[in-house]
Design a protein around this motif. Structure first.
Motif, mmCIF file in Angstrom:
data_model
loop_
_atom_site.group_PDB
_atom_site.id
_atom_site.type_symbol
_atom_site.label_atom_id
_atom_site.label_comp_id
_atom_site.label_asym_id
_atom_site.label_seq_id
_atom_site.Cartn_x
_atom_site.Cartn_y
_atom_site.Cartn_z
ATOM 1 N N LEU A 53 -0.160 6.962 1.743
ATOM 2 C CA LEU A 53 -1.472 7.607 1.869
ATOM 3 C C LEU A 53 -2.571 6.553 2.071
ATOM 4 N N GLU A 54 -2.519 5.490 1.289
ATOM 5 C CA GLU A 54 -3.531 4.425 1.428
ATOM 6 C C GLU A 54 -3.451 3.786 2.817
ATOM 7 N N PHE A 55 -2.215 3.658 3.307
ATOM 8 C CA PHE A 55 -1.995 3.058 4.630
ATOM 9 C C PHE A 55 -2.576 3.957 5.723
ATOM 10 N N LEU A 87 -4.900 6.088 5.430
ATOM 11 C CA LEU A 87 -6.362 6.128 5.267
ATOM 12 C C LEU A 87 -7.065 4.991 6.013
ATOM 13 N N LEU A 88 -6.340 3.910 6.281
ATOM 14 C CA LEU A 88 -6.946 2.784 6.999
ATOM 15 C C LEU A 88 -7.425 3.201 8.389
ATOM 16 N N LEU A 119 0.848 -1.189 0.000
ATOM 17 C CA LEU A 119 0.000 0.000 0.000
ATOM 18 C C LEU A 119 0.884 1.240 0.000
ATOM 19 N N SER A 120 0.392 2.299 -0.620
ATOM 20 C CA SER A 120 1.126 3.560 -0.527
ATOM 21 C C SER A 120 0.948 4.125 0.878
#
Lengths: 338, 297
Positions: free
Chosen positions: B137-139, B141-142, B134-135
């Protein structure tokens, strides 16, 4: 560098996702035109209007077969991606957890002891695929060490080995002239016998399952974290993973009951999807479903058009999948050395 | 803390606690707890808690009673196997006490749904192996998971929170990088950013710097200090007394599952206590107003 390694720019990944969807549309159209009538490989579109046999072939054989390939590929690619994330292991696919060995045992049982009628084979394959998963889950609950994923992996290995051994026993008992070839042919997998009725049988199971998985796609990211972290984010990791696994396995059992064992799709397709659109399941899951359909459709096109006779689809997917996987492994090694 | 220690600590941070809602600032600011009486209650409390991992197993924690004042930074200090991580898991709700109760903001922990609890208490684990790339940012966002339903997808507002959190911990430039390619310190900051996105008022951290080099350790400690200044309650475990000395307001000293001391950092980190806890000669000296723990050669 792949999208997976650098993380992924979301807009670029979205564009790629749409491109994959477009490619699928083209593949489906080309597949409808591919065949060995009236001549080898391509059926001219005009034949739809002037040649009744060609029209019948396309509408009653090729179209249901294409639709079945779409359902099969989306299910195997999607459930492979789902299981890899839920089990936090990129080497897992739907053959895991006793699902495929269960289906193989169920089909063999029906061929040897239930007369081998198609409905009996499909029903038994689906039932034992689900039973294989249920047995894995129940055994995992009784293992008293390791986290949930490790327990389920170990239980899956135990159940798969047991069912494979039982299938071997059925092969040993089978009539070598009639039943044994049927078992072998089922295990090689293929869509040659698919009709509209088969599509209508599996679609009501598969489509809702795929929709549920698609709706839960972002949650998969959370479930790919360790139990402790997922818990701290308000998730019930064991329960939610179980729901997702049951949905994925139910869809897989439905398609495998009709198509037999189609290996490697669920393993390699999610890898390709992640390389193209990144690892975020919001894009990786739909990409896996779409690429799964393209892969199965392409292999099935080759299976039915390359030779006068049918090449078993499972044989082709395994061959192509293994070659691709070899490429991935060798490339990774080169990357490490360089 | 002991009851007395907790009262003192609560007095020390009372101004922070009263202003919680304002101090956080920005979208990631701390959501005030419902009802003024909750603000006065300790953020976390263990009352006569004992824990064993199964019938007949030895007790990992015995008769632990501590209170953690709202807005404080508390170090749970002890040698390996002293029960630090178990204590943290009890505070997180991952484990249930064999006897005794755990309270969060004055309410028994079991009164909270899992989702509600995760909106109040966040976790920064020792390390966070990510199976898929995951990027950043995606991480981050979790962290929105406790605020979203089972079938929900994060929207632009959630994304804005994640971007703000990355800015707060200094990872904006790395937001498109894959998490496994980050250094240890950057990865730990990404985990802290995820906890900020979670908007929890209490942050639990298990050995936050145990595998980091000095530069990365400093990065992480600076961020934890910043969170403490903003009024968040931070509880972290460590086996390193100097880490506790560096940023903690209070220290809980654990040995073999029992609380040896729970009070302000200066009160707990003494030559006598640490020598007795670690079973070796240890001297505590003062350096720039903070205790510095020096083992005897």
């Amino acid at each position: 560098m792949s999208a997976e390694r650098r993380g992924c720019d979301e807009r670029r990944a979205s564009r790629r996702l749409w491109a994959i969807a477009g490619l699928l549309f083209v593949c489906a159209l080309v597949s409808a035109a591919l065949g060995r009538y009236p001549g080898p490989f391509l059926t001219p579109p005009a034949a739809l209007f002037h040649d009744e046999l060609a029209r019948n072939l396309i509408l009653n054989l090729r179209v249901p077969r294409i639709l079945a390939a779409l359902l099969l590929g989306a299910t195997l690619g999607g459930s492979g991606a789902v299981l890899q994330m839920v089990f936090r292991n990129p080497l897992v696919d739907s053959g895991f957890l006793g699902v495929s060995p269960g289906a193989a045992f169920g089909a063999s049982l029906a061929i040897v002891f239930l007369g081998g009628a198609p409905a009996a084979v499909q029903g038994s394959a689906a039932a034992f695929a689900l039973l294989g998963m249920a047995a894995s889950y129940l055994i995992a609950q009784r293992i008293r060490f390791g986290d949930w994923v490790l327990r389920l992996v170990l239980a899956g290995i135990i159940v798969s080995a047991t069912l494979s051994s039982a299938t071997g026993a059925l092969k040993y008992l089978a009539d070598p002239l009639k039943q044994l070839p049927d078992i072998t042919f089922w295990m090689l997998g293929g869509l040659w016998a698919i009709t509209w009725r088969d599509v209508l049988h599996i679609a009501p199971v598969v489509l809702p399952c795929l929709v549920v998985l698609h709706l839960m796609r972002w949650r998969l990211n959370v479930l790919s974290l360790r139990d402790e972290t997922a818990f701290s984010l308000g998730v019930a990791p064991g329960r939610e993973r179980l729901v997702i696994v049951v949905v994925a396995v139910a869809a897989t059992a439905a398609v495998v009951s009709k198509a037999g064992q189609i290996g490697w799709v669920g393993l390699i397709v999610p890898h390709i999807a992640r390389r193209l659109v990144g690892s975020d399941a919001r894009r990786a899951l739909p990409a896996s479903m779409l690429l799964g359909t393209i892969f199965v459709l392409a292999c099935d096109d080759v299976a039915r058009t390359l030779l006068n006779g049918e090449i078993p689809l499972g044989l082709l997917t395994s061959f192509v999948g293994a070659l691709f996987f070899l490429g991935v492994v060798l490339r990774r090694q080169a990357a490490v050395r360089s | 803390m002991s009851a007395k220690g907790a009262d003192n600590a609560a007095d020390n941070v009372a101004h922070n606690a009263a202003d919680n809602a304002q101090i956080g600032g920005g979208a990631l600011g701390i959501a005030p707890a419902v009802g003024a009486w909750v603000v006065r209650a300790p953020a976390l409390a263990l009352r006569d808690v004992s824990f064993t991992y199964g019938p007949g197993a030895p007790a990992v924690l015995s008769d632990v009673s501590i209170e953690v004042a709202t807005g404080s930074i508390t170090a749970v200090l002890g040698s390996n196997g002293s029960g630090k991580t178990t204590l943290l898991r009890l505070l997180l709700g991952l484990l249930k006490p064999t006897t005794g109760t755990v309270e969060v903001e004055g309410r028994p922990q079991h009164d909270y749904s899992r989702r509600d609890l995760s909106r109040r208490v966040g976790l920064v684990p020792q390390s966070e192996p990510v199976a898929f790339e995951l990027s950043v940012l995606e991480f981050a966002l979790l962290g929105r998971a406790p605020h979203l339903g089972l079938l929900d997808q994060p929207g632009p507002a959630d994304r804005a929170l994640a971007i703000e959190a990355l800015d707060r911990v200094g990872l904006t430039a790395l937001q498109h990088r894959a998490v496994p390619t980050l250094s240890g310190g950057e990865a730990q900051l990404a985990t802290i950013a995820r906890a900020l996105v979670q908007q929890s008022v209490i942050l639990l951290s298990d050995e936050p710097t145990s595998h980091l080099d000095p530069a990365n350790t400093r990065l992480v400690l600076d961020v934890l200090r910043m969170l403490g200044r903003e009024g968040r309650t931070v509880v972290f475990t460590t086996h390193d007394p100097n880490l506790a000395a560096a940023i903690a307001d209070q220290v809980v000293l654990l040995k073999q599952g029992r609380v040896l001391a729970a009070a302000s950092t200066a009160e707990v980190l003494t030559t006598e206590r640490l020598s007795a806890t670690y079973g070796m000669g240890i001297e505590v000296i003062q350096l720039r107003g903070r205790p510095l723990v020096v083992p005897h050669s």
